[in-house]
Design an enzyme around this catalytic site. Structure first.
Site, PDB file in Angstrom:
ATOM      1  N   ASN A  15       6.862  -5.558   8.785  1.00 57.33           N
ATOM      2  CA  ASN A  15       7.534  -6.128   7.972  1.00 57.33           C
ATOM      3  C   ASN A  15       8.163  -4.782   7.904  1.00 57.33           C
ATOM      4  OD1 ASN A  15       8.372  -6.452   5.767  1.00 57.33           O
ATOM      5  ND2 ASN A  15       6.270  -6.955   4.255  1.00 57.33           N
ATOM      6  N   LYS A  17      10.895  -4.309   5.341  1.00 54.97           N
ATOM      7  CA  LYS A  17      10.442  -4.371   3.730  1.00 54.97           C
ATOM      8  C   LYS A  17      12.213  -3.602   3.312  1.00 54.97           C
ATOM      9  CE  LYS A  17       6.388  -3.214   2.521  1.00 54.97           C
ATOM     10  NZ  LYS A  17       4.997  -2.890   2.888  1.00 54.97           N
ATOM     11  N   HIS A 101       5.364 -12.063  -0.476  1.00 55.18           N
ATOM     12  CA  HIS A 101       4.615 -11.052  -0.439  1.00 55.18           C
ATOM     13  C   HIS A 101       4.279 -10.616  -1.817  1.00 55.18           C
ATOM     14  CE1 HIS A 101       4.745  -6.396   0.089  1.00 55.18           C
ATOM     15  NE2 HIS A 101       4.163  -7.353   1.360  1.00 55.18           N
ATOM     16  N   GLU A 103       5.231  -7.965  -3.632  1.00 55.03           N
ATOM     17  CA  GLU A 103       6.628  -6.513  -4.238  1.00 55.03           C
ATOM     18  C   GLU A 103       7.754  -7.992  -4.283  1.00 55.03           C
ATOM     19  OE1 GLU A 103       7.451  -4.434  -0.636  1.00 55.03           O
ATOM     20  OE2 GLU A 103       5.368  -3.511  -0.382  1.00 55.03           O
ATOM     21  N   GLU A 173      -3.479  -9.634   1.625  1.00 53.60           N
ATOM     22  CA  GLU A 173      -3.065  -7.716   1.321  1.00 53.60           C
ATOM     23  C   GLU A 173      -2.976  -7.053  -0.061  1.00 53.60           C
ATOM     24  OE1 GLU A 173       0.387  -6.962   3.890  1.00 53.60           O
ATOM     25  OE2 GLU A 173       1.696  -7.924   2.323  1.00 53.60           O
ATOM     26  N   GLY A 179       0.856  -0.371   0.756  1.00 50.68           N
ATOM     27  CA  GLY A 179       2.047   1.333   0.488  1.00 50.68           C
ATOM     28  C   GLY A 179       0.910   2.191  -0.011  1.00 50.68           C
ATOM     29  N   SER A 218      -2.086  -0.769   4.460  1.00 52.00           N
ATOM     30  CA  SER A 218      -2.499   0.546   5.504  1.00 52.00           C
ATOM     31  C   SER A 218      -2.732   0.760   6.872  1.00 52.00           C
ATOM     32  CB  SER A 218      -3.243   1.516   4.573  1.00 52.00           C
ATOM     33  OG  SER A 218      -2.019   1.630   3.211  1.00 52.00           O
TER      34      SER A 218
HETATM   35  P1  PGA Z   1       1.777  -0.852   4.013  1.00 56.73           P
HETATM   36  O1  PGA Z   1       2.423  -2.061   3.925  1.00 56.73           O
HETATM   37  O2  PGA Z   1       1.488  -1.283   5.944  1.00 56.73           O
HETATM   38  O3  PGA Z   1       2.583   0.030   4.179  1.00 56.73           O
HETATM   39  O4  PGA Z   1       0.848  -0.482   3.745  1.00 56.73           O
HETATM   40  C1  PGA Z   1       1.647  -3.732   4.414  1.00 56.73           C
HETATM   41  C2  PGA Z   1       2.992  -4.885   3.533  1.00 56.73           C
HETATM   42  O5  PGA Z   1       3.498  -4.657   2.529  1.00 56.73           O
HETATM   43  O6  PGA Z   1       3.243  -5.471   4.122  1.00 56.73           O
END
Ligand code: PGA
Length: 262
Positions: A15, A17, A101, A103, A173, A179, A218
């Site tokens: 992803n 982003k 997601h 976010e 998630e 993040g 992560s």
């Molecule tokens: P991250 O993000 O691996 O940077 O923690 C995962 C995601 O939001 O899909």
């Protein structure tokens, strides 16, 4: 028919982003395509920002990496400034799209209702939705993880029935792991993945046995194999580490190894 004992495939889904540029994407995608070409037991996917779908299509055509988008509009066309319709993603060869997601839910006010509508629109266009679920740190501390994840899952099952999960991927998630540098442990993630699978099995055991459930939050090259080796974890949804070629290749290798072993 999904046979008893049949293996589920494993996935490494990147992803990106809101990251990338024409120049950096080219270098990344070329390295990835070369680096994962011998991994046949896992599926590698990159979900890129809309403007780069054309570039992904050009560079990944003929590779064993699929590409997709990070969101979709639930409406087919019309006066919706800034929105991107399902058929537009199909035009660019997308096979996957992220839906709901955290976010999008927290910063763009998406709800269970709008996520469910997007999920169905993707499927109707022939795109596999990757439906994201997860609890916040406060919700976990209050012991609400199953309530929150169950509600998000039910937002699909109650509306559309369990069979809608036949052509879908789920992603657990936890918000506190996304993040941050605090991944869930394999045991913590497995517990929630098993909960999700059992809840689906109450409606349909075959759908539950077949649906891939990815972990996200992560994931790195160092922790991927431990997570992906758990019985109900079918790979990862990877943010930051998917932007580094070597790291994402190593994570895809871990998915491939875990798949070959199980
Ligand atoms: P991250 O993000 O691996 O940077 O923690 C995962 C995601 O939001 O899909």
């Amino acid at each position: 028919m999904f046979e008893a004992g049949q293996k589920r495939r494993k996935f490494a889904v990147g992803n990106w982003k809101m990251n990338g540029s024409i120049a950096t994407n080219k270098a990344l995608l070329e390295k990835l395509a070369a680096g994962v070409k011998d991994f046949h037991d896992a599926d590698c996917v990159v979900c890129v920002p809309y403007p780069y779908l054309c570039q992904a299509q050009q560079l990944l055509q003929g590779s064993n990496i699929a590409w997709g988008a990070q969101n979709i509009c639930s409406t087919k066309n019309g006066a919706l400034t800034g929105a991107v319709a399902p058929h537009m993603l199909v035009d660019y060869g997308c096979r996957h799209v992220l839906i709901g997601h955290s976010e999008r839910r927290s910063q763009f006010h998406e709800t269970d209702d709008t996520a469910a509508a997007r999920f169905l629109a993707a499927q109707e266009a022939g795109i596999t939705p990757i439906f994201c679920m997860g609890e916040s740190a406060d919700e976990r501390d209050s012991d609400w993880t199953e309530y929150i994840v169950g509600r998000q899952l039910d937002s699909l099952i109650r509306r559309f029935g369990p069979y809608v999960l036949k052509n879908a991927i789920l992603a657990y998630e936890p918000l506190w792991a996304v993040g941050s540098d605090q991944p869930a442990t394999p045991e913590q993630a497995q517990e929630v993945h098993a909960f999700i699978r059992k809840r689906i099995a109450r409606c349909d055991a075959e759908v539950a046995a077949r649906v891939p459930i990815l972990y996200g939050g992560s994931v790195t090259a160092a922790n991927a194999l431990g997570l992906f080796s758990m019985p109900d974890i079918d790979g990862g949804l990877i943010g930051r580490a998917s932007l580094k070629a070597e790291e994402f290749i190593a994570i895809t290798r871990a998915a491939n190894q875990a798949a070959a072993r199980n």
